[in-house]
Design an enzyme around this catalytic site. Structure first.
Site, PDB file in Angstrom:
ATOM      1  N   SER A  63      28.115 -19.454 -35.398  1.00 31.26           N
ATOM      2  CA  SER A  63      27.956 -18.445 -34.356  1.00 31.26           C
ATOM      3  C   SER A  63      26.841 -18.802 -33.382  1.00 31.26           C
ATOM      4  O   SER A  63      27.021 -18.746 -32.167  1.00 31.26           O
ATOM      5  CB  SER A  63      27.680 -17.081 -34.992  1.00 31.26           C
ATOM      6  OG  SER A  63      27.396 -16.114 -34.005  1.00 31.26           O
ATOM      7  N   GLU A  83      27.890 -12.482 -42.019  1.00 25.92           N
ATOM      8  CA  GLU A  83      26.709 -11.626 -41.867  1.00 25.92           C
ATOM      9  C   GLU A  83      27.113 -10.201 -41.510  1.00 25.92           C
ATOM     10  O   GLU A  83      26.592  -9.233 -42.072  1.00 25.92           O
ATOM     11  CB  GLU A  83      25.777 -12.180 -40.788  1.00 25.92           C
ATOM     12  CG  GLU A  83      24.529 -11.332 -40.581  1.00 25.92           C
ATOM     13  CD  GLU A  83      23.656 -11.818 -39.452  1.00 25.92           C
ATOM     14  OE1 GLU A  83      23.091 -10.979 -38.732  1.00 25.92           O
ATOM     15  OE2 GLU A  83      23.533 -13.058 -39.273  1.00 25.92           O
TER      16      GLU A  83
END
Length: 317
Positions: free
Chosen positions: A182, A84
């Site tokens: 994450s 990301e």
């Protein structure tokens, strides 16, 4: 799924790069998103693109792109190697990626001139909300020309808040999910600040390695990408353990489902809604509507008087 034949996923496991994708294949861009250059390369090759980028991530792409065009330097809070963050970095010039508030503060103090730079701060959508608040404090006391946008996913924030509350009243916590995720690692870290014993497990089979002796209340939470069947399997296994030991399973699965259902509540055109101002930028005001989708008010629409500035009449909170 297959779209028009062969499918080559991009932005994670799958295609190593645009050049490796066979001609005629459809390309799925996953939720983490990719940089602008990837889109341009796909278009140049004439490949069919199915863009599944998360709307929250797309918004960050737009924020950093606009910041660059306005001569501001984007500062991205997140993991440097996370797909990301790599994708976000691909939408702006010379982004500064920092993995902690301390790293950002050190960067500012290394050169006093940096405190006056026009900075635009955004965060990886699965970042820790408590750490983001520390960034806000740093900006308040050290920066003179910085703007910030709270880009942490609302569902992620709600999940972190619920997990912290659950951990505070539990003897131990089970965090179910992929260790490479994450948001799952963030949940485990948050639980560890409120509970002395925390286990991160991929599936129910790993519960065999957990020592539940002396524990009476166990809280269970899960990463956003953890399949529901794995969460239920862990709950069922804990119920079986209960017949042998005095263990109460304080499962958070249902409350998280309710939070997620609320976060994707549909808003219809013409609805009158009440929101909370969460960020005031140079081009728009971000408003939390209590759903997954945030509200954005162009600065020129804040008031019919062109001389009125958003910061004169609106305040965060």
């Amino acid at each position: 799924p297959r779209v028009g034949g062969r499918v080559a996923p991009l932005g994670g496991r799958g295609a190593a790069g645009v050049a490796s994708i066979p001609g005629g294949a459809a390309v799925i861009i996953r939720a983490h998103g990719v940089g602008r250059a990837v889109y341009e390369a796909l278009e140049a090759r004439g490949l069919t693109v199915v863009d599944a980028t998360c709307p929250f991530v797309e918004r960050i792409h737009r924020l950093v792109s606009e910041a660059s065009k306005a001569g501001r330097r984007p500062v991205i809070f997140g993991s440097r190697t996370h797909p990301e963050v790599v994708g976000i970095s691909g939408w702006c010039d010379e982004p500064l990626v920092v993995e902690s508030p301390e790293e950002f503060e050190t960067w500012l103090r290394e050169d006093p001139k940096r405190r006056d730079l026009p900075l635009t701060l955004v965060a990886q959508t699965t970042s820790n909300q408590n750490l983001w608040k520390k960034f806000e404090e740093i900006i308040k006391f050290l920066c003179t020309n910085a703007e910030k946008f709270d880009t942490i996913c609302k569902a992620t924030e709600n999940r972190q808040t619920a997990a912290a509350a659950l951990a505070a009243r539990s003897d131990a916590m089970l965090v179910v999910g992929d260790r490479t995720s994450s948001n799952t690692r963030q949940l485990a870290a948050i639980c560890e600040t409120h509970c002395g014993r925390v286990w991160l497990v991929d599936n129910a089979a790993e519960l065999a390695d957990c020592d539940f002796s002396g524990i009476h209340t166990i809280g269970i939470t899960a990463g956003a990408s953890t399949p529901a069947w794995i969460i239920k399997e862990v709950n069922q296994t804990m119920d079986e353990i209960k017949t042998v030991e005095t263990v109460e399973t304080a499962a958070a699965e249902e409350s998280f489902e309710a939070l997620l259902d609320a976060s994707i509540k549909t808003l219809n055109t013409g609805d009158t809604v009440i929101g909370t101002v969460v960020a005031i930028g140079t081009t728009e005001v971000q408003v939390d509507l209590g759903t997954k989708h945030a509200g954005y008010i162009p600065c020129e629409e804040v008031s019919a008087d062109p001389n009125v500035k958003p910061e004169d009449v609106l305040h965060i909170g």
